[in-house]
Write a protein that holds these residues in place. Structure first.
Motif, PDB file in Angstrom:
ATOM      1  N   LEU A 510      41.039 -45.379  24.313  1.00 19.29           N
ATOM      2  CA  LEU A 510      40.511 -45.794  23.007  1.00 19.29           C
ATOM      3  C   LEU A 510      39.107 -46.355  23.132  1.00 19.29           C
ATOM      4  O   LEU A 510      38.743 -46.960  24.148  1.00 19.29           O
ATOM      5  N   CYS A 511      38.311 -46.139  22.102  1.00 14.18           N
ATOM      6  CA  CYS A 511      36.994 -46.764  22.012  1.00 14.18           C
ATOM      7  C   CYS A 511      37.190 -48.226  21.607  1.00 14.18           C
ATOM      8  O   CYS A 511      37.843 -48.506  20.590  1.00 14.18           O
ATOM      9  N   PRO A 512      36.665 -49.205  22.348  1.00 10.43           N
ATOM     10  CA  PRO A 512      36.889 -50.618  22.023  1.00 10.43           C
ATOM     11  C   PRO A 512      36.189 -51.097  20.760  1.00 10.43           C
ATOM     12  O   PRO A 512      36.469 -52.190  20.288  1.00 10.43           O
ATOM     13  N   TRP A 524      31.594 -39.177  24.474  1.00 10.58           N
ATOM     14  CA  TRP A 524      31.575 -40.582  24.875  1.00 10.58           C
ATOM     15  C   TRP A 524      30.208 -40.947  25.462  1.00 10.58           C
ATOM     16  O   TRP A 524      29.426 -40.078  25.830  1.00 10.58           O
ATOM     17  N   ARG A 525      29.955 -42.248  25.510  1.00 12.22           N
ATOM     18  CA  ARG A 525      28.751 -42.791  26.142  1.00 12.22           C
ATOM     19  C   ARG A 525      29.149 -43.984  27.006  1.00 12.22           C
ATOM     20  O   ARG A 525      30.079 -44.718  26.668  1.00 12.22           O
ATOM     21  N   LEU A 526      28.443 -44.179  28.111  1.00  8.42           N
ATOM     22  CA  LEU A 526      28.667 -45.347  28.960  1.00  8.42           C
ATOM     23  C   LEU A 526      27.814 -46.505  28.453  1.00  8.42           C
ATOM     24  O   LEU A 526      26.620 -46.333  28.178  1.00  8.42           O
ATOM     25  N   HIS A 527      28.416 -47.685  28.318  1.00  7.32           N
ATOM     26  CA  HIS A 527      27.712 -48.848  27.766  1.00  7.32           C
ATOM     27  C   HIS A 527      27.854 -50.041  28.711  1.00  7.32           C
ATOM     28  O   HIS A 527      28.930 -50.280  29.276  1.00  7.32           O
ATOM     29  N   HIS A 528      26.750 -50.773  28.896  1.00  8.29           N
ATOM     30  CA  HIS A 528      26.778 -52.011  29.680  1.00  8.29           C
ATOM     31  C   HIS A 528      27.162 -53.175  28.759  1.00  8.29           C
ATOM     32  O   HIS A 528      26.468 -53.420  27.759  1.00  8.29           O
ATOM     33  N   CYS A 529      28.227 -53.886  29.082  1.00  9.70           N
ATOM     34  CA  CYS A 529      28.623 -55.049  28.273  1.00  9.70           C
ATOM     35  C   CYS A 529      27.529 -56.118  28.294  1.00  9.70           C
ATOM     36  O   CYS A 529      27.159 -56.668  27.261  1.00  9.70           O
ATOM     37  N   ARG A 543      31.069 -52.121  32.484  1.00  3.75           N
ATOM     38  CA  ARG A 543      30.868 -50.872  31.754  1.00  3.75           C
ATOM     39  C   ARG A 543      32.092 -50.557  30.901  1.00  3.75           C
ATOM     40  O   ARG A 543      33.228 -50.856  31.269  1.00  3.75           O
ATOM     41  N   VAL A 544      31.835 -49.920  29.759  1.00  6.97           N
ATOM     42  CA  VAL A 544      32.906 -49.424  28.890  1.00  6.97           C
ATOM     43  C   VAL A 544      32.502 -48.054  28.363  1.00  6.97           C
ATOM     44  O   VAL A 544      31.313 -47.710  28.323  1.00  6.97           O
ATOM     45  N   LEU A 545      33.486 -47.277  27.949  1.00  7.67           N
ATOM     46  CA  LEU A 545      33.241 -45.993  27.293  1.00  7.67           C
ATOM     47  C   LEU A 545      33.301 -46.185  25.786  1.00  7.67           C
ATOM     48  O   LEU A 545      34.254 -46.778  25.270  1.00  7.67           O
ATOM     49  N   LEU A 546      32.269 -45.703  25.080  1.00 11.35           N
ATOM     50  CA  LEU A 546      32.226 -45.793  23.623  1.00 11.35           C
ATOM     51  C   LEU A 546      31.981 -44.410  23.034  1.00 11.35           C
ATOM     52  O   LEU A 546      31.430 -43.525  23.697  1.00 11.35           O
TER      53      LEU A 546
END
Length: 571
Positions: A510-512, A524-529, A543-546
């Motif tokens: 799931l996308c957070p 999807w895209r990789l994102h730095h928290c 990192r999270v996937l969005l």
């Protein structure tokens, strides 16, 4: 769970777009699509049309259509108006402008792409963003009908179906020794020749809008050309419309030759007629060559003639299974020992290696790491496509051919160096392997790290589990079945990257931000928290996937996204 805090001010239109509740939007559309599929199954066509109208006039349908055309690969490719929707303000405005009344599509922008043979060009028609969104909106209403009425063994341009499913069905149809002959069918210029009159009479889409799409024409070198037949390649809804035109052919053949029937012309034996189609390529199996020539082929030609189509005389041939034939890049053949084996076709291997050699030749002045980044996606994609068939020897041969090309590349770069020096610079040993092509890159902190060329032979060979023929993605009875298949598909998609696979599994797929599924369709895209400029690391903990849309929203609004909390073990 995910927390997010907004910073800064945005326009009212941007606020409207960012305030969209995507889980609710998808539930609303899904509920209507399930009802459309149910009405189609029951033959209640008046109810189906009413539900389609409700969906195409709904806010949920419009916003989902706009999201699709602004997240797919063509989102930065404009039509004849040279306009793209790259801001939330434009997307909100587009949602409100998606109205059927007064709608007039613009001509397509004609471009040409190279076909797989490397010689001929294929014409594509690029619609404007508004026309793409309108097509995506009506596709939401057409797809449940198309899926419910589709042939069981049609696999092209359908949800949760792939070339691997078609190849596996071919194996099941031909492993029986009574199936000996194959009609390899190819429809001449399928997309370009479909009859407009047939489509308007039989495809369950708003007739007024469908007619406008079909007659919109195309622009080439600033000249407007009329379209009197066909549906353009490049439109979002075009594959579904083409499928609607070709669906029914399998039912015709099954009606003429039911399973278990015995024919006097075959000495009281069963004809073993099977039909498998992927887009406009199909095969028909039979026990008898004469049956294919005298009865089955004429009935197929009659079916196609009603739709303004015809078979290609050059590409439509009848072959014995022991001679073998090519289908979707694979070679299918029954050998003298009775074994049916499916391997990558010689033509497919040649085209792949030609592309690899061309890429290596074009990279004469590139660093090794850059060349590896260019080659790895090609090797991974090709090997993954063929990993379900008998490919191990082919993979080893391909690896050797790639190594030979890379060795020549290295020798050309350093003509005055000896072989030992070249081997030490570009190739390393890992475990039992001696010649791994390697390059060096630098991370954000200027620390060097090694990048290695993938080997096709490292791809494990795994038998593909074919989708059930009766399975309908809009039937609630198959919801759990398709969720499992989608999960398996995503795990295979991330197989080449432990990093991405771990993140996807950690987030439960799931996308957070919006709490909806991340799939191959959404991207999807990789994102730095914690942003890199604020000292955030590149490790998996930061990192999270969005979704691409959610990633854009986070950066435009200055939202902070935290990692999902994992439940304690045993809970």
């Amino acid at each position: 769970m995910t927390t997010a805090q907004a910073v800064g001010a945005v326009s009212s239109e941007a606020k409207e777009w960012y305030a969209v509740d995507w889980p609710t939007i998808e539930r609303n559309v899904r509920r209507l699509q399930v009802r459309i599929a149910k009405g189609t199954k029951e033959g209640r066509w008046g109810k189906v049309r009413a539900l389609q109208r409700l969906l195409t006039h709904s806010y949920s349908g419009k916003v989902l259509a706009v999201r699709r055309v602004t997240e797919n690969k063509g989102k930065k490719t404009p039509g004849v108006d040279q306009e793209i929707w790259d801001t939330p303000e434009k997307k909100t405005q587009a949602v409100h402008e998606l109205q059927g009344r007064g709608y007039q599509p613009q001509p397509l922008r004609r471009v040409y792409i190279l076909k797989s043979d490397g010689n001929t060009m294929r014409p594509l028609g690029i619609p404007t963003m508004k026309d793409r969104a309108m097509q995506a909106l009506h596709l939401l209403a057409l797809d449940p009908v198309a899926e419910t009425t589709a042939d069981k063994n049609s696999y092209g341009f359908r949800q949760q179906r792939s070339c691997a499913d078609a190849i596996e069905q071919a194996f099941k149809a031909l492993k029986n020794a009574t199936t000996e002959w194959i009609l390899e069918g190819d429809i001449r210029s399928c997309f370009d020749k479909i009859s407009h009159d047939w489509l308007l009479a039989h495809v369950l889409v708003d007739k007024t809008i469908l007619r406008k799409w079909l007659k919109s024409g195309y622009m080439e070198e600033n000249v407007l050309h009329e379209t009197k037949e066909g549906t353009p390649q490049g439109g979002i809804i075009s594959p579904a419309i083409a499928n609607c035109a070709l669906d029914g052919l399998e039912r015709v053949l099954k009606g003429n030759y039911p399973k278990g029937i015995r024919l006097k012309s075959l000495g009281g034996k069963t004809p073993s007629v099977n039909f498998i189609r992927y887009a406009d390529d199909f095969i028909v199996t039979s026990k008898s060559k004469e049956l294919l020539e005298r009865e089955i082929k004429p009935s197929i030609e009659q079916f196609l003639r009603e739709r303004g189509l015809e078979l290609s005389p050059k590409k439509t041939v009848i072959t014995h299974v022991e001679q073998g034939f090519d289908f979707l890049g694979q070679n299918v053949r029954r050998y003298s020992d009775g074994k049916l084996l499916i391997k990558p076709s010689k033509k497919n291997i040649k085209n792949f290696l030609d592309g690899i050699r061309k890429a290596i030749k074009a990279a004469r002045g590139w660093p090794a790491a850059e060349l590896i980044n260019e080659l790895n996606p090609k090797i991974r994609g090709w090997a993954n496509y063929h990993r379900h068939v008998v490919s191990k020897r082919t993979f080893n041969r391909v690896d050797y051919d790639i190594f030979s090309s890379l060795w020549r590349w290295a020798r050309r770069r350093h003509p005055k160096k000896n072989q030992r020096w070249i081997k030490k610079k570009y190739f390393e040993q890992r475990g039992t392997r001696n010649w791994i092509f390697t390059g060096e890159m630098y991370d954000d902190q200027d620390k060097p790290f090694k990048i290695r060329l993938l080997s096709a032979s490292d791809t494990p060979i795994r038998r593909h589990v074919k989708v059930k023929g009766d399975a309908n993605p809009y039937d609630p009875a198959y919801e759990a079945y398709f969720e499992k298949r989608e999960g398996d598909h995503m795990r295979n998609t991330f197989r080449g990257s432990r990093f991405l696979r771990f993140l996807w599994m950690e987030q439960g797929g799931l996308c957070p931000v919006c709490n909806t599924k991340i799939t191959s369709l959404t991207g999807w895209r990789l994102h730095h928290c914690v942003p890199r400029v604020m000292g955030g690391s590149t490790s998996v903990e930061n990192r999270v996937l969005l979704h691409p849309e959610c990633h854009d929203r986070v950066h435009r609004l200055g939202l902070s996204v935290s990692k999902p909390r994992l439940l304690p073990r045993g809970v």
